[in-house]
Write an enzyme that holds these catalytic residues in place. Sequence first.
Site, mmCIF file in Angstrom:
data_model
loop_
_atom_site.group_PDB
_atom_site.id
_atom_site.type_symbol
_atom_site.label_atom_id
_atom_site.label_comp_id
_atom_site.label_asym_id
_atom_site.label_seq_id
_atom_site.Cartn_x
_atom_site.Cartn_y
_atom_site.Cartn_z
ATOM 1 N N THR A 32 -2.062 -30.265 -10.570
ATOM 2 C CA THR A 32 -1.852 -30.615 -11.977
ATOM 3 C C THR A 32 -0.870 -31.773 -12.124
ATOM 4 O O THR A 32 -0.836 -32.421 -13.174
ATOM 5 C CB THR A 32 -1.307 -29.409 -12.767
ATOM 6 O OG1 THR A 32 -0.162 -28.893 -12.087
ATOM 7 C CG2 THR A 32 -2.346 -28.303 -12.884
ATOM 8 N N ASP A 33 -0.070 -32.039 -11.081
ATOM 9 C CA ASP A 33 1.005 -33.027 -11.243
ATOM 10 C C ASP A 33 0.458 -34.420 -11.505
ATOM 11 O O ASP A 33 0.932 -35.121 -12.407
ATOM 12 C CB ASP A 33 1.958 -33.010 -10.046
ATOM 13 C CG ASP A 33 1.301 -33.229 -8.700
ATOM 14 O OD1 ASP A 33 0.056 -33.145 -8.609
ATOM 15 O OD2 ASP A 33 2.034 -33.477 -7.723
ATOM 16 N N SER A 64 14.723 -39.662 15.123
ATOM 17 C CA SER A 64 14.365 -38.309 14.712
ATOM 18 C C SER A 64 14.492 -37.385 15.910
ATOM 19 O O SER A 64 13.925 -37.668 16.976
ATOM 20 C CB SER A 64 12.928 -38.266 14.175
ATOM 21 O OG SER A 64 12.476 -36.925 14.078
ATOM 22 N N ALA A 114 2.918 -26.849 7.665
ATOM 23 C CA ALA A 114 2.842 -25.726 6.734
ATOM 24 C C ALA A 114 2.579 -26.159 5.297
ATOM 25 O O ALA A 114 2.406 -25.326 4.419
ATOM 26 C CB ALA A 114 4.137 -24.903 6.789
ATOM 27 N N GLY A 115 2.573 -27.461 5.036
ATOM 28 C CA GLY A 115 2.355 -27.922 3.672
ATOM 29 C C GLY A 115 3.553 -27.708 2.778
ATOM 30 O O GLY A 115 3.399 -27.514 1.565
ATOM 31 N N SER A 118 7.485 -31.783 4.042
ATOM 32 C CA SER A 118 8.492 -32.382 4.905
ATOM 33 C C SER A 118 8.641 -33.876 4.633
ATOM 34 O O SER A 118 9.744 -34.427 4.732
ATOM 35 C CB SER A 118 8.134 -32.147 6.369
ATOM 36 O OG SER A 118 6.850 -32.651 6.668
ATOM 37 N N ASP A 163 6.619 -32.920 -5.477
ATOM 38 C CA ASP A 163 7.331 -32.640 -4.230
ATOM 39 C C ASP A 163 8.707 -33.284 -4.221
ATOM 40 O O ASP A 163 9.716 -32.642 -3.890
ATOM 41 C CB ASP A 163 6.518 -33.155 -3.041
ATOM 42 C CG ASP A 163 5.177 -32.468 -2.904
ATOM 43 O OD1 ASP A 163 4.927 -31.483 -3.634
ATOM 44 O OD2 ASP A 163 4.365 -32.919 -2.082
#
Length: 371
Positions: A32-33, A64, A114-115, A118, A163
């Site tokens: 929806t975003d 990293s 995992a969605g 990140s 996000d």
Amino acid sequence: MRVLDAFSEAYDKSPEGIWYAPGRVNLIGEHTDYNDGLVLPFAVPWGVTLAASPRQDDTIRLISLQAGTQTIDSLEDAHGWARYPTGVFWALRREGLPVRGADIVIDGDIPEGAGLSSSAALEVATAFALNDLYALAQSPLALARISQLAENDFAGMPCGIMDQATSALAKEGHALLLDCRSLASRHIPFDLPAHGLRLLIINTNVRHALADGQYARRRQECENAAKHLGVPALRDVTDLAGALALLKGDERKRTQHVVTENHRVEALIGLLRANAVTEIGALLNASHLSLRDQFEVSCPELDVAVESALRGGARGARMTGGGFGGSAIALVSADRTESVEATVKAAYADRSWHPPTILTATPAAGAHRLS
């Protein structure tokens, strides 16, 4: 702290600061975003920790602890994971803000694949760091928008702002109600333990690849449907039956999901305001069915996670995130947690699938400076 030790070893100096930004899970309000709609995510207790110092030139040195090292002398040099933090430099400079280079070390503990966003956590941590290092005086919301710009126009992922806004704005013990059109937000208390509940994240361990074109295709279908209906975005559809009569095929199905999902967000907020947290499960179930059948972004591993969680006694469950893999969430009474976990794992074992990883999520704080 690992990131501090790694920075000192790599650059033979101490960092000027250390910043942290969390990942997120979305309780409800999926896809929806970017349709100017409503979302209700919260930050998870895993994220990205970033140590940094400014440079007197434009070189960006990135280390990293999970993904390796890149030195960026020209923004075009960035590739892979480095495009997310480098994109923040690009976006800030495009906005006319005085940002030069930096020495950076990154450490993350968000479960891979995992969605749980990140990439947004990495962008927001970078944005908060540069905001302090270069005294840019940007608000958390402005830094979220910069981070979204980096992901959209530099990394090439056409995500909405949910996000990045969650990572930047979240509050411990609360979900974030975000209007993705006005960007108005409100913190909604979400104290599951007080109601004897837990929210499980069921990581299917299926690696999703939203940049493979499927996410962008869904977004384009929504934009096409809005254009055919003569509205700015699908959020503006007020007569769903009338709209569906004018559409066909995928545009019809996408519209049905977005409009009903916005209403589910509003209904869930109403239950939370009424202190009826135990009653939100049915809305989670309906959201999953809509994402599976109307938006068509689920997959067998997500469907089995949801179905087996419900069979094990969950009050509600649904896929969360962009789809095509990643994670599902399940609302579970504390005394049913073991049953739900065992039932999900058994369902995966029966299919000879790699076992899922199951975590308990609690609403965490948003991005902030650690030192």
